[in-house]
Design a protein around this motif. Structure first.
Motif, PDB file in Angstrom:
ATOM      1  N   PRO A 116       0.713  -1.355  -0.024  1.00 19.72           N
ATOM      2  CA  PRO A 116       0.109   0.117  -0.153  1.00 19.72           C
ATOM      3  C   PRO A 116       1.018   1.276  -0.095  1.00 19.72           C
ATOM      4  N   GLU A 117       2.005   1.151   0.435  1.00 20.70           N
ATOM      5  CA  GLU A 117       2.810   2.340   0.530  1.00 20.70           C
ATOM      6  C   GLU A 117       3.782   2.652  -0.739  1.00 20.70           C
ATOM      7  N   GLY A 118       3.821   1.595  -1.483  1.00 28.75           N
ATOM      8  CA  GLY A 118       4.632   1.514  -2.706  1.00 28.75           C
ATOM      9  C   GLY A 118       4.168   2.336  -3.879  1.00 28.75           C
ATOM     10  N   PHE A 119       3.380   3.499  -3.533  1.00 27.49           N
ATOM     11  CA  PHE A 119       2.717   4.395  -4.426  1.00 27.49           C
ATOM     12  C   PHE A 119       2.980   5.675  -4.178  1.00 27.49           C
ATOM     13  N   GLU A 120       2.883   6.616  -5.161  1.00 25.95           N
ATOM     14  CA  GLU A 120       3.111   8.062  -4.713  1.00 25.95           C
ATOM     15  C   GLU A 120       2.027   8.386  -3.988  1.00 25.95           C
ATOM     16  N   PRO A 121       2.558   9.187  -2.972  1.00 25.38           N
ATOM     17  CA  PRO A 121       1.608   9.935  -1.864  1.00 25.38           C
ATOM     18  C   PRO A 121       0.717  11.040  -2.404  1.00 25.38           C
ATOM     19  N   VAL A 122      -0.413  11.303  -1.854  1.00 33.00           N
ATOM     20  CA  VAL A 122      -1.134  12.514  -2.399  1.00 33.00           C
ATOM     21  C   VAL A 122      -0.670  13.699  -1.747  1.00 33.00           C
ATOM     22  N   HIS A 123      -0.478  14.644  -2.707  1.00 31.27           N
ATOM     23  CA  HIS A 123       0.128  15.954  -2.215  1.00 31.27           C
ATOM     24  C   HIS A 123      -1.072  16.833  -1.771  1.00 31.27           C
ATOM     25  N   THR A 124      -1.060  17.488  -0.472  1.00 38.08           N
ATOM     26  CA  THR A 124      -2.021  18.128  -0.055  1.00 38.08           C
ATOM     27  C   THR A 124      -1.314  19.257   0.687  1.00 38.08           C
ATOM     28  N   CYS A 125      -2.179  20.456   0.731  1.00 35.53           N
ATOM     29  CA  CYS A 125      -1.874  21.662   1.277  1.00 35.53           C
ATOM     30  C   CYS A 125      -1.553  21.466   3.062  1.00 35.53           C
ATOM     31  N   LYS A 126      -2.388  20.728   3.424  1.00 37.51           N
ATOM     32  CA  LYS A 126      -2.267  20.499   5.123  1.00 37.51           C
ATOM     33  C   LYS A 126      -1.259  19.595   5.073  1.00 37.51           C
ATOM     34  N   ARG A 145      -0.035  16.439   7.530  1.00 33.79           N
ATOM     35  CA  ARG A 145      -0.930  15.529   8.046  1.00 33.79           C
ATOM     36  C   ARG A 145       0.236  14.503   8.917  1.00 33.79           C
ATOM     37  N   GLN A 146      -0.326  13.829   9.835  1.00 29.33           N
ATOM     38  CA  GLN A 146       0.433  12.859  10.480  1.00 29.33           C
ATOM     39  C   GLN A 146       0.699  11.493   9.628  1.00 29.33           C
ATOM     40  N   TYR A 147      -0.313  11.271   8.613  1.00 28.06           N
ATOM     41  CA  TYR A 147      -0.076  10.227   7.998  1.00 28.06           C
ATOM     42  C   TYR A 147      -0.345  10.632   6.412  1.00 28.06           C
ATOM     43  N   LEU A 148       0.468   9.952   5.600  1.00 28.01           N
ATOM     44  CA  LEU A 148       0.427  10.111   4.067  1.00 28.01           C
ATOM     45  C   LEU A 148      -0.820   9.613   3.623  1.00 28.01           C
ATOM     46  N   TYR A 149      -1.586  10.394   2.464  1.00 24.55           N
ATOM     47  CA  TYR A 149      -2.476   9.849   1.856  1.00 24.55           C
ATOM     48  C   TYR A 149      -2.119   9.261   0.635  1.00 24.55           C
ATOM     49  N   TYR A 150      -2.687   8.135   0.297  1.00 28.98           N
ATOM     50  CA  TYR A 150      -2.558   7.361  -0.960  1.00 28.98           C
ATOM     51  C   TYR A 150      -3.805   7.226  -1.683  1.00 28.98           C
ATOM     52  N   ARG A 151      -3.711   6.762  -2.944  1.00 28.95           N
ATOM     53  CA  ARG A 151      -5.177   7.012  -3.699  1.00 28.95           C
ATOM     54  C   ARG A 151      -5.233   5.787  -4.612  1.00 28.95           C
ATOM     55  N   ILE A 152      -6.397   5.138  -4.812  1.00 30.14           N
ATOM     56  CA  ILE A 152      -6.397   4.315  -5.956  1.00 30.14           C
ATOM     57  C   ILE A 152      -7.720   4.680  -6.962  1.00 30.14           C
ATOM     58  N   ILE A 169      -1.428   2.927   8.696  1.00 29.69           N
ATOM     59  CA  ILE A 169      -1.248   3.256  10.310  1.00 29.69           C
ATOM     60  C   ILE A 169      -0.758   1.853  10.950  1.00 29.69           C
ATOM     61  N   ASP A 170       0.665   1.770  11.200  1.00 28.90           N
ATOM     62  CA  ASP A 170       0.851   0.363  12.018  1.00 28.90           C
ATOM     63  C   ASP A 170       0.429  -0.789  11.230  1.00 28.90           C
ATOM     64  N   GLY A 171       0.693  -0.978  10.091  1.00 31.83           N
ATOM     65  CA  GLY A 171       0.266  -2.240   9.453  1.00 31.83           C
ATOM     66  C   GLY A 171      -1.209  -2.303   8.993  1.00 31.83           C
ATOM     67  N   THR A 172      -2.019  -1.404   9.312  1.00 31.85           N
ATOM     68  CA  THR A 172      -3.567  -1.108   8.912  1.00 31.85           C
ATOM     69  C   THR A 172      -3.688  -0.168   7.692  1.00 31.85           C
ATOM     70  N   MET A 173      -4.270  -0.748   6.690  1.00 28.90           N
ATOM     71  CA  MET A 173      -4.837   0.398   5.840  1.00 28.90           C
ATOM     72  C   MET A 173      -6.091   0.741   6.003  1.00 28.90           C
ATOM     73  N   GLU A 174      -6.277   2.122   6.047  1.00 30.06           N
ATOM     74  CA  GLU A 174      -7.577   2.830   6.683  1.00 30.06           C
ATOM     75  C   GLU A 174      -8.145   3.462   5.588  1.00 30.06           C
ATOM     76  N   LEU A 175      -9.294   3.190   5.098  1.00 32.16           N
ATOM     77  CA  LEU A 175      -9.776   3.677   4.069  1.00 32.16           C
ATOM     78  C   LEU A 175     -10.539   4.679   4.336  1.00 32.16           C
ATOM     79  N   ARG A 176     -10.372   6.010   3.789  1.00 35.63           N
ATOM     80  CA  ARG A 176     -10.828   7.280   4.429  1.00 35.63           C
ATOM     81  C   ARG A 176     -12.051   7.737   3.537  1.00 35.63           C
ATOM     82  N   ARG A 177     -11.911   7.971   2.182  1.00 41.54           N
ATOM     83  CA  ARG A 177     -12.774   8.442   1.498  1.00 41.54           C
ATOM     84  C   ARG A 177     -12.945   7.779   0.152  1.00 41.54           C
TER      85      ARG A 177
END
Length: 101
Positions: free
Chosen positions: A50-60, A62-69, A81-89
């Motif tokens: 899940p972290e092998g892709f380019e992170p999403v660049h945001t203006c804010k 953040r504690q954790y990087l966002y990724y997208r599919i 977060i700590d081995g858990t993929m948390e789906l946000r939006r």
């Protein structure tokens, strides 16, 4: 490798609204089911790296990087977060994600 996948309430709401719109307003339950299947496959495929892709660049900052599919005309946003993929939006790719993340 991801150990767990967590679905936030917001993610579930986003997906539910899209699926409901496709199946009830557009009256196309087959398309709604295909979208759900596509979401499930995309998540399963991404859990291997899940972290092998380019992170999403945001203006804010953040504690954790966002990724997208990208899934059809939508974008799924997640963090790791700590081995858990948390789906946000799950939002239309045409929307301004920076205001929604």
């Amino acid at each position: 490798m991801i150990e767990n996948v967590r679905y936030t309430d917001q993610f579930i709401l986003d997906v539910s609204q899209v699926v409901r719109y496709i199946s009830h307003v557009l009256d196309n339950t087959n398309a709604a089911q295909r979208l759900i299947t596509s979401i499930e496959k995309a998540i399963e495929n991404r859990t291997s790296n899940p972290e092998g892709f380019e992170p999403v660049h945001t203006c804010k900052v953040r504690q954790y990087l966002y990724y997208r599919i990208y899934i059809k005309h939508f974008t799924l946003y997640y963090i790791v977060i700590d081995g858990t993929m948390e789906l946000r939006r799950f939002i239309s790719s045409s929307r301004d994600y920076s205001k929604l993340l």
